[in-house]
Design a protein around this motif. Structure first.
Motif, short mmCIF file in Angstrom:
data_model
loop_
_atom_site.label_atom_id
_atom_site.label_comp_id
_atom_site.label_asym_id
_atom_site.label_seq_id
_atom_site.Cartn_x
_atom_site.Cartn_y
_atom_site.Cartn_z
N ASN A 148 15.95 18.52 37.48
CA ASN A 148 14.90 19.54 37.56
C ASN A 148 14.80 20.14 38.96
O ASN A 148 14.51 19.43 39.93
CB ASN A 148 13.55 18.93 37.17
N HIS A 190 17.52 22.28 34.88
CA HIS A 190 16.43 23.20 34.54
C HIS A 190 15.73 23.63 35.82
O HIS A 190 15.43 22.82 36.69
CB HIS A 190 15.41 22.54 33.60
N THR A 235 12.43 25.55 37.46
CA THR A 235 11.05 26.02 37.29
C THR A 235 10.61 26.73 38.56
O THR A 235 10.77 26.19 39.67
CB THR A 235 10.09 24.84 37.01
N LYS A 253 13.54 38.36 36.13
CA LYS A 253 13.61 38.30 34.67
C LYS A 253 14.86 38.99 34.14
O LYS A 253 15.46 38.53 33.16
CB LYS A 253 12.36 38.95 34.06
N ASP A 293 17.43 31.85 29.51
CA ASP A 293 16.06 31.61 29.06
C ASP A 293 15.77 30.14 28.80
O ASP A 293 14.66 29.67 29.05
CB ASP A 293 15.78 32.43 27.79
N ASN A 294 16.76 29.40 28.31
CA ASN A 294 16.56 27.98 28.02
C ASN A 294 16.71 27.10 29.26
O ASN A 294 16.46 25.89 29.21
CB ASN A 294 17.55 27.51 26.95
N VAL A 329 15.43 28.16 32.38
CA VAL A 329 14.45 28.59 33.39
C VAL A 329 13.04 28.63 32.79
O VAL A 329 12.85 29.05 31.64
CB VAL A 329 14.79 30.00 33.94
N THR A 330 12.06 28.20 33.60
CA THR A 330 10.65 28.38 33.27
C THR A 330 9.97 29.09 34.43
O THR A 330 9.99 28.60 35.57
CB THR A 330 9.93 27.03 33.04
N LEU A 331 9.42 30.27 34.16
CA LEU A 331 8.66 31.01 35.16
C LEU A 331 7.18 30.80 34.85
O LEU A 331 6.65 31.36 33.90
CB LEU A 331 9.01 32.50 35.12
N LYS A 332 6.52 29.99 35.67
CA LYS A 332 5.13 29.61 35.37
C LYS A 332 4.11 30.62 35.88
O LYS A 332 2.94 30.56 35.51
CB LYS A 332 4.83 28.23 35.98
N TYR A 375 1.27 19.21 38.20
CA TYR A 375 2.67 19.37 37.79
C TYR A 375 3.56 18.41 38.59
O TYR A 375 4.43 17.73 38.02
CB TYR A 375 3.13 20.81 38.01
N ASN A 435 5.59 15.51 36.56
CA ASN A 435 6.97 15.88 36.24
C ASN A 435 7.93 15.46 37.35
O ASN A 435 7.69 15.75 38.52
CB ASN A 435 7.08 17.41 36.06
#
Length: 412
Positions: free
Chosen positions: A230, A262, A264, A276, A285-286, A288-291, A302, A306
């Motif tokens: 991560n 991954h 974040t 984006k 897309d799978n 990356v997480t843009l919080k 977090y 995590n």
């Protein structure tokens, strides 16, 4: 009575100046009254941070009744620039005009309080820029009114230190402000060295006073290298933060590596759409997480809940970012650009790796892969060192106690 007059930009309104959220706790313990004057806050802005101390008051300068002579003074500011443009920059004229305007409002506020000439007053400018200019005007005014014990202290961060980073190649009123302050406290050794090199006459006034973060972790030694590697970054998404480059590097990973990694990102900003777009074009897309914008308390949640294997900061310019301090306090290895004072918290090959400001995507990719393939013992050592360096250098309890002690000792 011992008073502190804090002149900042926004705190406790809007976002930004996040370090003050912790620092104010230590300041409040050592002064009978704390007055906060945020200079860049409008009539419609609401308070976003708490000031939960009975001895603290904050004042919105832009809610004070407008002076009748403001249009005339605005004209005079432009006239002054036209008249003195060979000796004054427009920035200097602007600061002089806006600084005097805000000073008059502070003076009006203070007239409602029964300050005594023997009261101890510390004026604290959070920036070595317009707030320091206002602090100088306030110091001179109080002296002329017969107050006997006045100090002017200023912090200095990044944009208010490094002149070569300005388009004009200079910052306004350097000599005047250095003459006026009793202490100027850069937040990094790099900033202190810069002042001493460029303004040696004032070296005795320059004292490093690092910022810091509180200990928010629930465990000093977390196992951050799990089956899923991560990666975390926290920052505004702006041109200088270059968050898009992380997305570009991720796009170059092999298919197998993408399955195990991954990323974040916490934060938002004007360059979000560019990030984006890179994610969409490279089918990330799978991965990356843009919080987006996340309140501080949720960021701590977090980090506690995590496992984070690696923290990235790829900015082209920094002071010492709070995000790196927070990551370090949680025992996370770090990769960061070697800019500003970052090397004071990221010690190369000890708690992380430093990369050149003008790194290539391939160079960043190799550094990330180095941590990904690192054996567990070596990886854990990086994490333990990260926590240790934070405790030694950026523990808020230690740093703010030191800063307040320096303030109180001025003139003794």
């Amino acid at each position: 009575m011992r008073y502190l007059f804090l002149i900042d930009k926004k705190f406790p309104y809007k976002n930004g100046e996040t370090f003050l959220e912790n620092e104010i706790q230590f300041l409040a313990k050592n002064f009978d009254e704390v007055f906060i004057f945020p200079i860049d806050v409008g009539k419609k802005d609401i308070q976003t941070r708490g000031t939960p101390y009975s001895e603290m008051r904050h004042f919105l300068l832009n809610r004070i009744k407008k002076e009748k002579k403001k249009p005339l003074e605005a004209f005079m500011a432009v006239f002054s620039y036209l008249k003195y443009r060979k000796s004054l920059t427009f920035e200097e004229v602007f600061i002089r005009y806006s600084g005097k305007k805000r000073f008059r409002k502070i003076k009006k506020i203070l007239s409602d309080f029964k300050l005594k000439h023997k009261d101890e007053i510390t004026i604290y400018s959070y920036w070595f820029y317009e707030t320091a200019y206002i602090g100088n005007l306030l110091k001179e005014y109080l002296k002329n009114q017969g107050f006997e014990n006045i100090k002017l202290i200023s912090r200095a961060h990044r944009f208010d230190i490094y002149e070569e980073q300005r388009l004009s190649g200079k910052l306004p009123y350097r000599e005047l402000l250095l003459e006026a302050v009793d202490i100027v406290s850069p937040i990094s050794e790099n900033g202190t060295e810069y002042f001493k090199k460029n303004y040696p006459r004032f070296s005795n006034k320059v004292i490093t006073s690092r910022l810091g973060t509180l200990d928010r972790t629930s465990s000093e030694c977390k196992k951050n290298k799990t089956e899923k590697f991560n990666i975390l970054s926290i920052s505004r998404i702006t041109e200088v933060k270059r968050v898009h480059k992380i997305a570009e590097v991720l796009a170059t990973f092999s298919t197998e590596l993408k399955k195990k990694v991954h990323w974040t990102h916490i934060g938002t900003g004007p360059e979000l759409n560019e990030v984006k777009k890179i994610i969409s074009e490279n089918n990330l897309d799978n991965v990356v997480t843009l919080k987006g914008y996340t309140p501080n308390e949720q960021v701590y949640e977090y980090l506690n809940e995590n496992p984070v294997s690696l923290f990235l900061n790829v900015s082209s310019s920094e002071g010492i970012p709070v995000s790196i301090m927070e990551a370090s306090s949680f025992g996370i290895p770090i990769i960061a650009t070697d800019v500003g004072g970052t090397s004071e918290i990221v010690v190369h090959s000890k708690n992380g790796l430093l990369i050149n400001k003008d790194f290539t995507n391939e160079e960043l990719k190799k550094k990330i892969e180095l941590f990904f393939f690192m054996n567990s013992d070596q990886f854990d050592l990086y994490g333990k060192n990260s926590r240790k360096i934070w405790n030694e250098r950026f523990n808020a309890q230690k740093n703010y106690d030191f800063f307040v002690k320096n303030i109180l000792l001025v003139g003794e």
